[in-house]
Design an enzyme around this catalytic site. Structure first.
Site, PDB file in Angstrom:
ATOM      1  N   GLU A 245      12.077 -31.157 -27.629  1.00 22.38           N
ATOM      2  CA  GLU A 245      11.578 -31.052 -29.005  1.00 22.38           C
ATOM      3  C   GLU A 245      12.666 -30.562 -29.937  1.00 22.38           C
ATOM      4  O   GLU A 245      13.521 -29.766 -29.539  1.00 22.38           O
ATOM      5  CB  GLU A 245      10.400 -30.063 -29.056  1.00 22.38           C
ATOM      6  N   LYS A 247      14.395 -28.299 -32.477  1.00 18.07           N
ATOM      7  CA  LYS A 247      14.266 -26.857 -32.753  1.00 18.07           C
ATOM      8  C   LYS A 247      14.345 -26.632 -34.259  1.00 18.07           C
ATOM      9  O   LYS A 247      15.395 -26.753 -34.875  1.00 18.07           O
ATOM     10  CB  LYS A 247      15.365 -26.072 -32.039  1.00 18.07           C
ATOM     11  N   ARG A 267       5.550 -13.903 -35.907  1.00 19.75           N
ATOM     12  CA  ARG A 267       6.004 -13.487 -34.603  1.00 19.75           C
ATOM     13  C   ARG A 267       5.865 -11.982 -34.375  1.00 19.75           C
ATOM     14  O   ARG A 267       5.818 -11.518 -33.250  1.00 19.75           O
ATOM     15  CB  ARG A 267       7.474 -13.878 -34.572  1.00 19.75           C
ATOM     16  N   ARG A 408       9.404 -14.624 -21.871  1.00 13.15           N
ATOM     17  CA  ARG A 408      10.579 -15.466 -21.997  1.00 13.15           C
ATOM     18  C   ARG A 408      10.842 -15.957 -20.589  1.00 13.15           C
ATOM     19  O   ARG A 408      11.403 -15.248 -19.774  1.00 13.15           O
ATOM     20  CB  ARG A 408      11.741 -14.625 -22.502  1.00 13.15           C
TER      21      ARG A 408
HETATM   22  P1  AMP Z   1      15.231 -18.087 -31.231  1.00 14.18           P
HETATM   23  O1  AMP Z   1      14.628 -17.670 -32.529  1.00 14.18           O
HETATM   24  O2  AMP Z   1      16.653 -18.496 -31.333  1.00 14.18           O
HETATM   25  O3  AMP Z   1      14.945 -17.097 -30.119  1.00 14.18           O
HETATM   26  O4  AMP Z   1      14.504 -19.440 -30.768  1.00 14.18           O
HETATM   27  C1  AMP Z   1      13.152 -19.496 -30.484  1.00 14.18           C
HETATM   28  C2  AMP Z   1      12.413 -19.896 -31.715  1.00 14.18           C
HETATM   29  O5  AMP Z   1      12.643 -21.255 -32.054  1.00 14.18           O
HETATM   30  C3  AMP Z   1      10.931 -19.835 -31.567  1.00 14.18           C
HETATM   31  O6  AMP Z   1      10.435 -18.535 -31.706  1.00 14.18           O
HETATM   32  C4  AMP Z   1      10.456 -20.732 -32.689  1.00 14.18           C
HETATM   33  O7  AMP Z   1      10.308 -19.989 -33.870  1.00 14.18           O
HETATM   34  C5  AMP Z   1      11.595 -21.693 -32.896  1.00 14.18           C
HETATM   35  N1  AMP Z   1      11.260 -23.090 -32.625  1.00 14.18           N
HETATM   36  C6  AMP Z   1      11.641 -24.105 -33.415  1.00 14.18           C
HETATM   37  N2  AMP Z   1      11.213 -25.275 -32.958  1.00 14.18           N
HETATM   38  C7  AMP Z   1      10.515 -25.016 -31.822  1.00 14.18           C
HETATM   39  C8  AMP Z   1       9.826 -25.839 -30.883  1.00 14.18           C
HETATM   40  N3  AMP Z   1       9.776 -27.175 -31.011  1.00 14.18           N
HETATM   41  N4  AMP Z   1       9.223 -25.216 -29.845  1.00 14.18           N
HETATM   42  C9  AMP Z   1       9.274 -23.871 -29.702  1.00 14.18           C
HETATM   43  N5  AMP Z   1       9.908 -23.060 -30.559  1.00 14.18           N
HETATM   44  C10 AMP Z   1      10.535 -23.615 -31.615  1.00 14.18           C
END
Ligand code: AMP
Length: 550
Positions: A245, A247, A267, A408
């Site tokens: 998917e 991001k 969050r 996680r």
């Molecule tokens: P990070 O903020 O770098 O820890 O990355 C995880 C975050 O990516 C998640 O908490 C979501 O807010 C975001 N995210 C964006 N697109 C997606 C997706 N397709 N599936 C899950 N999380 C996503």
């Protein structure tokens, strides 16, 4: 009826011991003697919270109000109190020191109970609109007048969310398990699902943890993704087809719909419905109840906009309508946990997605862009495509995985372009130089190491003027000491930094330093306990060694 005195003296003892097991034992012994209602209050207060997670309401009482009420109660001037505060950096300790000099006495001198304290916070929370500050002050003053010094200390510590006795949520969870003879793992899982430590304590006490379910309108923890460094690593780890998917770079949001009511949670499990009324409105059109997960992204003309544009909307400051027009949003759906009264979160993602597609079809909310990928070539190709469309990278998901709140795990992994970014916590700030002269723009930041924070670098670039101003206000509010050019700041503010590499370094107490750090985002959506750890720094350090080998 649980007394606040017993609560406070228990926390005194917890704070006075450094051993984790001992902290857990003291707390467990105390919790064992409480009934359900008091267990709920005590667990919530012990983690520095006045109200249930996800409740839109907070006591909303700033330092200046608290300081001036302490002044009224003790006869000291706010200046004197601020000075003592700067000296010890903890308003709870200040009040403990000064409260014996209480000027007034009160008619009720009965013992303060946990319930009285909960009622005080509730009263403060419900004081709204005109005259609300005076009402809040009234509640606080009445409670302080009835407090012993130690009680006053913990009352203020809860209000300022500065517990600082080394009692992280994880230890409270263990204490609950030990207090009521439950498996720690069971209690931990229930906590992740419930999202609120008070509700957890109540159910643990009642012996009803096995009946804990996701509940509409009450936020649960979000499922998280583990970082991986390359398409090869991902392909070889899974060896099967995944959903790749896009991001998105926006605001993670959980949508709850029950009857006509819709609520959105961030969050941090805080309610953000009012920041995104149009998302709630679209969801309201769906005929059934549901709990969805997805990302709110600023989006215009088929393309994502900069994440920063959402800041104004999240803060709901002046110019909201303008911010709304400048940053229209779309809520990209990627999961469904409950639908029409049915629990779906334990089912495999493969099945959940079928239901999600129905929701998308019925509401017009878009599904996250997703494609199957198995080999490292396929993953790398989709990654480049995502980047070229203006997204951050990919989140790859195992189709067979259940939704695990708050965990996680490697069922979801993320792949980003940079070596990586780290979410770090600001622990110090300095005035800048040159163009930024006279402004608090240079930050010292740290990663988590157990309960402590270890410095890993300093950065100044990357923020807009408006963001620097916004941060300056927050940094001032969080300043513990200020010696003119350097401020020590309470670890509260999370930022995301990008960097070129990590080096070993004796300069910082983490033992590492980031090379060319630059601030990518303010992570107001994250609390310090969600920041990256020293362990993660070591992992990235090790992985770059592997990668730079020929
Ligand atoms: P990070 O903020 O770098 O820890 O990355 C995880 C975050 O990516 C998640 O908490 C979501 O807010 C975001 N995210 C964006 N697109 C997606 C997706 N397709 N599936 C899950 N999380 C996503």
């Amino acid at each position: 009826m649980g007394s606040f005195e017993a609560f406070s003296s228990t926390l005194e003892r917890v704070g006075g011991t450094s051993g984790k097991n001992e902290k857990v034992r003291i707390l467990a012994d105390y919790l064992r003697g409480l009934d359900e209602e008091d267990a709920e209050r005590a667990a919530r207060f012990a983690t520095g919270r006045a109200s249930q997670k996800g409740s839109a309401d907070e006591t909303q009482t700033g330092y200046s109000t608290i300081i001036s009420v302490i002044g009224e109660v003790t006869g000291l001037t706010p200046r004197d109190i601020s000075r003592t505060y700067v000296k010890c950096g903890d308003l709870g300790r200040v009040v403990e020191e000064v409260i014996p000099g209480k000027k007034e006495t009160t008619l009720f001198s009965g013992e303060l109970t946990l319930r009285d304290v909960a009622d005080t916070f509730e009263g403060m929370t419900q004081s709204k609109g005109k005259g609300s500050t005076a009402m809040k002050r009234g509640y606080l003053k009445a409670a302080l007048l009835r407090s012993t010094p130690v009680e006053a200390k913990y009352l203020v510590k809860i209000l300022t969310k500065e517990m600082r006795i080394g009692l992280v949520d994880g230890l409270v969870v263990e204490a609950l398990a030990d207090a009521y003879g439950l498996e720690r793992e069971t209690v931990r899982d229930a906590y992740l699902l419930l999202g609120d430590i008070g509700l957890l304590a109540r159910q643990a006490r009642a012996g009803t943890l096995s009946e804990v379910r996701l509940q509409l309108m009450r936020p649960t923890n979000f499922m998280l993704a583990e970082p991986m460094q390359s398409a090869e690593e991902i392909a070889s780890y899974f060896g099967r087809e995944l959903y790749a998917e896009v991001k998105y770079d926006g605001v993670r949001a959980q949508l709850h719909k029950k009857g006509e009511a819709v609520r959105l949670f961030s969050r941090r499990l805080e309610e953000i419905t009012e920041s995104f009324p149009e998302v709630a409105e679209v969801a309201r059109g769906f005929p059934g109840d549901m709990l969805l997960d997805g990302e709110i992204v600023p989006f215009m003309d088929g393309k994502p906009l900069a994440f920063q544009l959402l800041q104004r909307r999240l803060r709901r400051i002046e110019g909201f309508e303008e911010a709304q027009a400048r940053a229209p949003v779309r809520y990209f759906l990627f999961d469904v946990l409950l639908l029409g009264g049915e629990d779906l979160y334990r089912r495999p993602l493969r099945e959940r997605r079928k239901y999600l597609a129905e929701v998308a079809g019925a509401t017009g909310l878009p599904l996250a862009d997703s494609a199957p990928a198995k080999t490292s070539r396929e993953i790398a190709r989709l990654f480049r495509r995502s980047r070229s469309l203006g997204y951050e990278g990919l989140v790859l998901k195992d189709p067979e995985s259940p939704y695990t709140p708050g965990k996680r795990g490697k069922s979801w992994v993320k792949l980003k372009e940079e070596l990586d970014t780290l979410d770090v916590v600001i622990v110090g700030a300095e005035l800048g130089h040159g163009k930024r002269a006279g402004r608090l723009s240079d930050y010292t930041f740290a990663v988590r190491d157990g309960d402590a924070f270890r410095v890993i670098g300093k950065a100044y670039s990357g923020l807009t003027d408006a963001e620097i101003e916004e941060m300056a206000v927050k940094i001032k509010a969080a300043t513990v000491t200020d010696d003119g050019y350097y401020r020590t700041v309470r670890p509260e503010l999370v930022i995301e930094v990008a960097f070129d590499s990590i080096q070993k370094s004796a300069r910082h107490d983490s033992g590492y330093a980031l090379r060319f750090p630059r601030i990518k985002n303010l992570r107001t959506d994250k609390t310090p306990d969600q920041a990256d750890t020293l362990g993660r720094v070591k992992e990235v350090y090790e992985s770059q060694k592997v990668r730079s080998e020929p």
